[in-house]
Write a protein that holds these residues in place. Structure first.
Motif, short mmCIF file in Angstrom:
data_model
loop_
_atom_site.label_atom_id
_atom_site.label_comp_id
_atom_site.label_asym_id
_atom_site.label_seq_id
_atom_site.Cartn_x
_atom_site.Cartn_y
_atom_site.Cartn_z
N VAL A 1 0.86 -1.18 0.00
CA VAL A 1 0.00 0.00 0.00
C VAL A 1 0.90 1.23 0.00
O VAL A 1 2.11 1.13 0.19
N LEU A 2 0.31 2.39 -0.21
CA LEU A 2 1.05 3.64 -0.05
C LEU A 2 0.94 4.08 1.40
O LEU A 2 -0.15 4.06 1.98
N GLY A 3 2.06 4.47 1.98
CA GLY A 3 2.02 4.90 3.38
C GLY A 3 3.36 5.40 3.85
O GLY A 3 4.26 5.70 3.06
N GLY B 1 7.55 12.55 5.43
CA GLY B 1 7.77 12.62 4.00
C GLY B 1 6.56 12.14 3.23
O GLY B 1 5.57 11.69 3.81
N PRO B 2 6.64 12.23 1.90
CA PRO B 2 5.51 11.80 1.06
C PRO B 2 5.28 10.29 1.17
O PRO B 2 6.21 9.54 1.49
N PRO B 3 4.05 9.82 0.91
CA PRO B 3 3.77 8.38 0.97
C PRO B 3 4.64 7.60 -0.03
O PRO B 3 4.90 8.08 -1.15
N VAL B 4 5.07 6.42 0.38
CA VAL B 4 5.87 5.54 -0.48
C VAL B 4 5.27 4.13 -0.42
O VAL B 4 4.50 3.82 0.49
N PRO B 5 5.60 3.25 -1.39
CA PRO B 5 5.11 1.87 -1.31
C PRO B 5 5.70 1.15 -0.11
O PRO B 5 6.93 1.07 0.04
N ILE B 6 4.83 0.69 0.78
CA ILE B 6 5.26 -0.02 1.99
C ILE B 6 4.59 -1.39 2.04
O ILE B 6 3.61 -1.66 1.35
N MET B 7 5.14 -2.28 2.87
CA MET B 7 4.60 -3.61 3.03
C MET B 7 3.57 -3.59 4.15
O MET B 7 3.92 -3.52 5.33
N ALA B 8 2.29 -3.56 3.78
CA ALA B 8 1.21 -3.49 4.77
C ALA B 8 -0.10 -3.86 4.11
O ALA B 8 -0.24 -3.81 2.88
N HIS B 9 -1.06 -4.26 4.94
CA HIS B 9 -2.39 -4.64 4.46
C HIS B 9 -3.39 -3.60 4.94
O HIS B 9 -3.35 -3.19 6.10
N PRO B 10 -4.29 -3.15 4.04
CA PRO B 10 -5.30 -2.18 4.49
C PRO B 10 -6.04 -2.72 5.72
O PRO B 10 -6.26 -3.92 5.80
N PRO B 11 -6.39 -1.86 6.66
CA PRO B 11 -6.34 -0.39 6.59
C PRO B 11 -5.02 0.21 7.08
O PRO B 11 -4.94 1.43 7.23
N THR C 1 -14.65 -4.43 -1.31
CA THR C 1 -13.38 -3.94 -1.84
C THR C 1 -13.55 -3.51 -3.29
O THR C 1 -14.13 -4.23 -4.11
N LYS C 2 -13.02 -2.33 -3.59
CA LYS C 2 -13.09 -1.83 -4.96
C LYS C 2 -11.95 -2.44 -5.79
O LYS C 2 -10.81 -2.47 -5.34
N SER D 1 -3.95 -1.00 -4.36
CA SER D 1 -4.50 0.18 -5.05
C SER D 1 -3.67 0.45 -6.29
O SER D 1 -2.49 0.07 -6.36
N ILE D 2 -4.29 1.11 -7.26
CA ILE D 2 -3.54 1.43 -8.48
C ILE D 2 -2.47 2.47 -8.17
O ILE D 2 -1.39 2.49 -8.78
N GLU D 3 -2.73 3.33 -7.16
CA GLU D 3 -1.73 4.35 -6.79
C GLU D 3 -0.47 3.68 -6.26
O GLU D 3 0.66 4.11 -6.59
N ALA D 4 -0.63 2.63 -5.46
CA ALA D 4 0.54 1.90 -4.94
C ALA D 4 1.32 1.26 -6.08
O ALA D 4 2.55 1.25 -6.08
N PHE D 5 0.60 0.73 -7.07
CA PHE D 5 1.27 0.10 -8.21
C PHE D 5 2.01 1.13 -9.05
O PHE D 5 3.15 0.91 -9.46
N GLU D 6 1.36 2.27 -9.28
CA GLU D 6 2.00 3.33 -10.07
C GLU D 6 3.29 3.81 -9.40
O GLU D 6 4.32 3.99 -10.07
N LYS D 7 3.25 3.98 -8.09
CA LYS D 7 4.43 4.48 -7.36
C LYS D 7 5.52 3.42 -7.23
O LYS D 7 6.64 3.72 -6.84
N SER D 8 5.20 2.16 -7.57
CA SER D 8 6.17 1.06 -7.43
C SER D 8 6.89 0.75 -8.72
O SER D 8 7.75 -0.14 -8.75
N GLN D 9 6.56 1.43 -9.80
CA GLN D 9 7.08 1.06 -11.12
C GLN D 9 8.60 1.06 -11.20
O GLN D 9 9.22 0.15 -11.76
#
Length: 236
Positions: free
Chosen positions: A7-9, A16-26, A98-99, A60-68
């Protein structure tokens, strides 16, 4: 295989800004980033002959985008350990709250990492009715059209919830037959409390074939299935 959710967090104790981290929502904080996790896996595999693969489950797609950029580092030909990119990109049986992750963006970005396996599935919900739910032809048809529209040509696996998949043998067989050109497989998964007809699930796995099946189920269920030992020389 090591499966991990992304997820992003924030990293615990850091700003600092959110980064891809190893975690499960929420959860939105973690003590390890995706970059650190992948580096640790690579370091382990550099000194151990038995490789550990990774299944990266993007929430989330945001987490995937930031992980490229991170994924790209481990998509190079010289990196040999398996890497799966997973997301639930379509709504599936038993409506989940879940969306789904944006399917078009996920496939567009995932296809840029040709060494990776795309693990694409459907959202599901955990209820006592799972024993009666099933995947239907509309759901598998939507997935096949997506893969075709995006001209996917890398290996694909379909994560299928065990209790639902065991009720859906005809459409699962159709899904795998129509995607065989992608060297496709199914990944059967289950939560601890899922109601499952063990014999029906066993029949599905043996019909599909061990060489096209991955298991991600509790150890107790795996033992009950009493599956034969896979042929390590089988081509897949």
């Amino acid at each position: 295989m090591l499966e991990a959710d992304i997820v992003l967090g924030q990293v615990t104790g850091k700003d600092g800004p959110p980064v891809p981290i190893m975690a499960h929502p929420p959860a939105t904080t973690s003590d390890i980033t995706l970059a650190d996790f992948m580096t640790a896996v690579a370091q382990y595999n550099n000194v151990n002959p038995k490789q550990k693969g990774v299944k990266l489950d993007f929430k989330s797609i945001e987490a995937f985008e930031k992980s490229q950029e991170i994924i790209a580092r481990f998509s190079k030909p010289e990196v040999t350990f398996p890497m799966w990119l997973n997301a639930d990109i379509l709504p599936g049986p038993i409506k989940a709250t879940t969306k789904p992750v944006d399917p078009d963006k996920f496939l567009e970005l995932g296809s840029k990492h040709s060494r990776a396996v795309l693990s694409v599935g459907w959202t599901t919900a955990h209820t006592g009715n799972n024993a009666e739910g099933e995947y239907n032809r509309d759901q598998i048809g939507a997935m096949l059209r997506l893969l075709n529209n995006h001209r996917i040509n890398q290996t694909v696996t379909f994560p299928l919830r065990a209790g639902l998949a065991s009720n859906s043998q005809p459409v699962v067989l159709d899904l795998l037959r129509e995607s065989k050109y992608l060297n496709s497989s199914m990944t059967v998964w289950a939560s601890e409390e899922d109601p499952i007809e063990v014999e029906r699930l066993r029949a599905l796995i043996l019909t599909v074939g061990l060489e096209r099946t991955y298991l991600d189920v509790p150890r107790e269920l795996a033992a009950k299935l009493k599956l034969p030992t896979p042929d390590v020389n089988a081509k897949h």
